[in-house]
Design a protein around this motif. Structure first.
Motif, mmCIF file in Angstrom:
data_model
loop_
_atom_site.group_PDB
_atom_site.id
_atom_site.type_symbol
_atom_site.label_atom_id
_atom_site.label_comp_id
_atom_site.label_asym_id
_atom_site.label_seq_id
_atom_site.Cartn_x
_atom_site.Cartn_y
_atom_site.Cartn_z
ATOM 1 N N GLN A 60 0.826 -1.207 0.000
ATOM 2 C CA GLN A 60 0.000 0.000 0.000
ATOM 3 C C GLN A 60 0.860 1.257 0.000
ATOM 4 O O GLN A 60 0.525 2.259 -0.651
ATOM 5 C CB GLN A 60 -0.923 0.004 1.221
ATOM 6 C CG GLN A 60 -2.010 -1.058 1.183
ATOM 7 C CD GLN A 60 -2.895 -1.012 2.406
ATOM 8 O OE1 GLN A 60 -3.478 0.017 2.726
ATOM 9 N NE2 GLN A 60 -3.002 -2.137 3.107
ATOM 10 N N GLY A 61 1.982 1.202 0.745
ATOM 11 C CA GLY A 61 2.891 2.350 0.755
ATOM 12 C C GLY A 61 3.488 2.619 -0.615
ATOM 13 O O GLY A 61 3.687 3.780 -1.006
ATOM 14 N N LEU A 91 0.700 4.265 -2.748
ATOM 15 C CA LEU A 91 0.167 5.526 -2.256
ATOM 16 C C LEU A 91 0.505 6.742 -3.135
ATOM 17 O O LEU A 91 -0.380 7.563 -3.418
ATOM 18 C CB LEU A 91 0.663 5.758 -0.824
ATOM 19 C CG LEU A 91 -0.188 6.679 0.061
ATOM 20 C CD1 LEU A 91 -1.603 6.145 0.175
ATOM 21 C CD2 LEU A 91 0.452 6.802 1.450
ATOM 22 N N GLU A 131 -5.415 12.263 -3.468
ATOM 23 C CA GLU A 131 -5.409 12.455 -2.027
ATOM 24 C C GLU A 131 -6.660 11.872 -1.380
ATOM 25 O O GLU A 131 -6.612 11.360 -0.267
ATOM 26 C CB GLU A 131 -5.286 13.940 -1.686
ATOM 27 C CG GLU A 131 -3.938 14.542 -2.048
ATOM 28 C CD GLU A 131 -3.817 15.972 -1.566
ATOM 29 O OE1 GLU A 131 -4.771 16.458 -0.906
ATOM 30 O OE2 GLU A 131 -2.787 16.606 -1.832
ATOM 31 N N TRP A 172 -4.521 7.425 2.902
ATOM 32 C CA TRP A 172 -3.839 6.726 3.996
ATOM 33 C C TRP A 172 -4.817 6.019 4.943
ATOM 34 O O TRP A 172 -4.386 5.287 5.853
ATOM 35 C CB TRP A 172 -2.964 7.688 4.797
ATOM 36 C CG TRP A 172 -3.659 8.953 5.253
ATOM 37 C CD1 TRP A 172 -3.595 10.176 4.673
ATOM 38 C CD2 TRP A 172 -4.527 9.080 6.400
ATOM 39 N NE1 TRP A 172 -4.362 11.081 5.371
ATOM 40 C CE2 TRP A 172 -4.940 10.439 6.434
ATOM 41 C CE3 TRP A 172 -4.977 8.212 7.375
ATOM 42 C CZ2 TRP A 172 -5.797 10.933 7.418
ATOM 43 C CZ3 TRP A 172 -5.833 8.694 8.366
ATOM 44 C CH2 TRP A 172 -6.239 10.034 8.385
ATOM 45 N N THR A 173 -6.112 6.228 4.745
ATOM 46 C CA THR A 173 -7.102 5.571 5.600
ATOM 47 C C THR A 173 -6.955 4.049 5.553
ATOM 48 O O THR A 173 -7.108 3.354 6.569
ATOM 49 C CB THR A 173 -8.527 5.959 5.174
ATOM 50 O OG1 THR A 173 -8.679 7.373 5.283
ATOM 51 C CG2 THR A 173 -9.564 5.270 6.049
ATOM 52 N N LEU A 221 -4.241 2.273 4.991
ATOM 53 C CA LEU A 221 -3.072 1.844 5.765
ATOM 54 C C LEU A 221 -3.399 1.822 7.254
ATOM 55 O O LEU A 221 -3.013 0.882 7.972
ATOM 56 C CB LEU A 221 -1.878 2.766 5.500
ATOM 57 C CG LEU A 221 -1.127 2.557 4.173
ATOM 58 C CD1 LEU A 221 -1.817 3.298 3.034
ATOM 59 C CD2 LEU A 221 0.328 3.020 4.306
#
Length: 335
Positions: A32-33, A36, A41, A60-61, A63
């Motif tokens: 996921q990183g 991203l 956004e 980022w939700t 993660l």
């Protein structure tokens, strides 16, 4: 070849409930990183039944969800089972917990990667949910649960032989009352508190960022967890001529076995996880239980064959008094 020793049971449970879920969650977070930077956004985080997005949030939700739920729930499950296994407990309850922990990690980690993956390169949060996405995540999660079950040795729980109840003489017309209190074990409080913290941590972003319906659902989950914790912390147990009554310290829930329904009462050693799969008001193949800790309890055999097990101190006196009153009380008529 795996031998069914307590050390092997503990080792395989740790592998299944903690180590493998941590590896799965870490891999999911890394993927996921990597994805991203290629996302807008704000992304779609929830979809309606027709596949159109009806909830959005920061990228980022996912993660955070993977970290708190995908890793948090297995960690809570591991904490729930660890102390019992160290005492030598075992059984299908622990085996199921390990399987659930691994399945949850695969499910949440897979959903996180899939949710970001279908929105790569987009500039808005209008991605449509592919029809095969959920089955494509649910099936591996189910398979992971099966693997988690198979990784752990098959060590069925053998109920502990009952002890003798005390001899409590009661004359007809005499009223003797036995009172006792029992509190939720520290392990149960820790597990429920962790679940509550996870619920709050997940619910706050949903309330702030998601649609009203999802917000109400999240608030409902948090309220439910609070109610479970508050109503399970302590119970008052009473045995009198009316039978056995267990009432939460806040007044609800209430469990009552009328003395006319009591066929016999005995003292037993109770393993919450081994027999009932956890703490609180539980149901299992052993019957219904109010199990707040490990140790002695009174098991009431009803005339219709059902049982109720309550963990409490001085269970021998409680069982003896119930037997004494039951011997003075005729059972219900059977036509």
């Amino acid at each position: 070849m795996i031998t069914d020793t307590p050390a092997v049971v503990r080792r395989q449970f740790t592998l299944t409930a903690l180590v493998l879920p941590a590896i799965v969650s870490l891999v999911s977070l890394i993927v996921q990183g990597i994805l991203l930077p290629q996302l807008p956004e704000t992304i779609a985080t929830h979809w309606a039944w027709n596949g159109t997005p009806d909830g959005v949030g920061p990228a980022w939700t996912m993660l955070l969800t993977t970290l708190l739920i995908g890793l948090g729930i297995p960690a809570a499950i591991f904490a729930m089972g660890r102390s019992g296994l160290r005492r030598g407990d075992h059984g299908a309850g622990y085996r199921s917990l390990g399987a659930v922990a691994l399945s949850v990690a695969v499910l949440i980690g897979g959903l996180g990667v899939a949710t970001l993956g279908i929105q790569l390169g987009r500039t808005d949060a209008a991605a449509t949910l592919p029809p095969l996405l959920l089955p494509g995540v649910l099936l591996p999660a189910l398979a992971a649960g099966i693997v988690g079950w198979m990784l752990q040795p098959h060590v069925p729980w053998q109920p502990t032989a009952s002890s003798s109840s005390a001899d409590v003489p009661v004359r007809p017309g005499e009223r003797v009352v036995w009172l006792q209190g029992v509190s939720l074990a520290r392990g149960g409080i820790v597990v429920l508190s962790i679940a509550l913290m996870i619920g709050v941590a997940v619910g706050v972003p949903v309330v702030l960022l998601a649609d009203p319906a999802a917000s109400w659902v999240s608030l409902g989950v948090v309220v439910l967890l609070v109610m479970i914790l508050v109503t399970t912390v302590r119970f008052h147990i009473r045995v009198d001529p009316d039978g056995l009554t267990a009432v939460s310290a806040v007044g609800w829930p209430r469990i009552h076995v009328p003395i006319a329904d009591v066929a016999a009462a005995e003292v037993v050693e109770v393993s919450p996880m081994g027999e009932f799969g956890g703490w609180g008001i539980r149901w299992s193949s052993q019957g219904k239980g109010l199990v707040l800790r490990t140790g002695e309890g009174v098991r009431v055999q009803r005339r219709d064959g059902r049982t109720l097990t309550v963990t409490v101190d001085d269970a021998a006196t409680a069982a003896g008094l119930l037997n004494a009153y039951a011997s003075l009380t005729p059972g219900p008529r059977r036509d």
